[in-house]
Enzyme design. Sequence first.
Site, PDB file in Angstrom:
ATOM      1  N   CYS A  84       0.896  -1.272  -0.049  1.00 14.05           N
ATOM      2  CA  CYS A  84      -0.136   0.076   0.097  1.00 14.05           C
ATOM      3  C   CYS A  84       0.866   1.129   0.075  1.00 14.05           C
ATOM      4  O   CYS A  84       1.575   1.537  -0.955  1.00 14.05           O
ATOM      5  CB  CYS A  84      -1.021  -0.033   1.074  1.00 14.05           C
ATOM      6  N   HIS A 175      -3.280  -5.304   1.560  1.00 10.15           N
ATOM      7  CA  HIS A 175      -2.666  -5.702   2.661  1.00 10.15           C
ATOM      8  C   HIS A 175      -2.541  -6.954   2.817  1.00 10.15           C
ATOM      9  O   HIS A 175      -3.487  -7.746   3.746  1.00 10.15           O
ATOM     10  CB  HIS A 175      -3.356  -4.726   3.773  1.00 10.15           C
ATOM     11  N   GLU A 177      -0.822  -8.729   5.003  1.00  8.54           N
ATOM     12  CA  GLU A 177      -0.590  -8.900   6.546  1.00  8.54           C
ATOM     13  C   GLU A 177      -1.889  -8.733   7.155  1.00  8.54           C
ATOM     14  O   GLU A 177      -1.919  -9.407   8.284  1.00  8.54           O
ATOM     15  CB  GLU A 177       0.470  -7.849   7.102  1.00  8.54           C
TER      16      GLU A 177
HETATM   17  N1  GLN Z   1      -3.655   6.446   1.084  1.00  4.86           N
HETATM   18  C1  GLN Z   1      -2.361   6.107   1.626  1.00  4.86           C
HETATM   19  C2  GLN Z   1      -1.233   7.012   0.946  1.00  4.86           C
HETATM   20  O1  GLN Z   1      -1.541   7.409  -0.084  1.00  4.86           O
HETATM   21  C3  GLN Z   1      -1.940   4.735   1.555  1.00  4.86           C
HETATM   22  C4  GLN Z   1      -2.978   3.988   2.432  1.00  4.86           C
HETATM   23  C5  GLN Z   1      -2.264   2.737   3.229  1.00  4.86           C
HETATM   24  O2  GLN Z   1      -1.304   2.351   3.369  1.00  4.86           O
HETATM   25  N2  GLN Z   1      -3.340   1.830   3.604  1.00  4.86           N
HETATM   26  O3  GLN Z   1      -0.133   7.084   1.285  1.00  4.86           O
END
Ligand code: GLN
Length: 208
Positions: A84, A175, A177
């Site tokens: 992410c 994610h 994890e």
């Molecule tokens: N929206 C976040 C970003 O732009 C990422 C979200 C996440 O890691 N769950 O950094």
Amino acid sequence: MKETAKPKIGILAIQGDFAAHAAMLQSLGAETIEVRTVADLEQCDALVLPGGESTTQLQFLQEEGLFEAIKKVAANNFPVLGTCAGAILLATHVSNPPQASLGLLDMSVLRNAYGRQVASDVFIGSSKLKSGPMEMVFIRAPIIDSVGAGVEVLSEYANKPTLVQKGSILAATFHPELTDDPTVHQHFLDLVRKNAVPAESVSAQTGK
Ligand code: GLN
């Protein structure tokens, strides 16, 4: 690292869900190290950049000298898994809004891009790493808009790549994890072990 040793996986531990990555990796037989400094990074065989807020994480990496240190080790085949926000940090191009990144994986990402329906929930996608469906947890996830030559798409959801790899760099927009499915972490550990120096050549190098 020796082939026989327990891999030491560093996890950037400034904010976000680093503890869930540690639990998953430990359950698969790895040792984990919380990384907050360049000295921490130097003890590791590989690194996880977890989810969180990529702007905050980027600022921390730059202030601590970790931004340059990670780029340096990654140039020598050091495995990195970004999930992410971590995937955003690994990309070569970031938009919505644009920001600097490590540029270790040739892909363009759009931040917070799935819209309200997929903003934060569990969805079922597909993956080359396992037969059958794969659960993917998205939390204000980025979309991987395009990937460069040689980047392999390992998982998809809604016709967009969600897990991609080039060499020893692996990025997931979801994610892994936060589910019970160890597929992604197991694949990462396999990569780390493949990078390991065979025990024989370690003893040849050290003369022991
Ligand atoms: N929206 C976040 C970003 O732009 C990422 C979200 C996440 O890691 N769950 O950094």
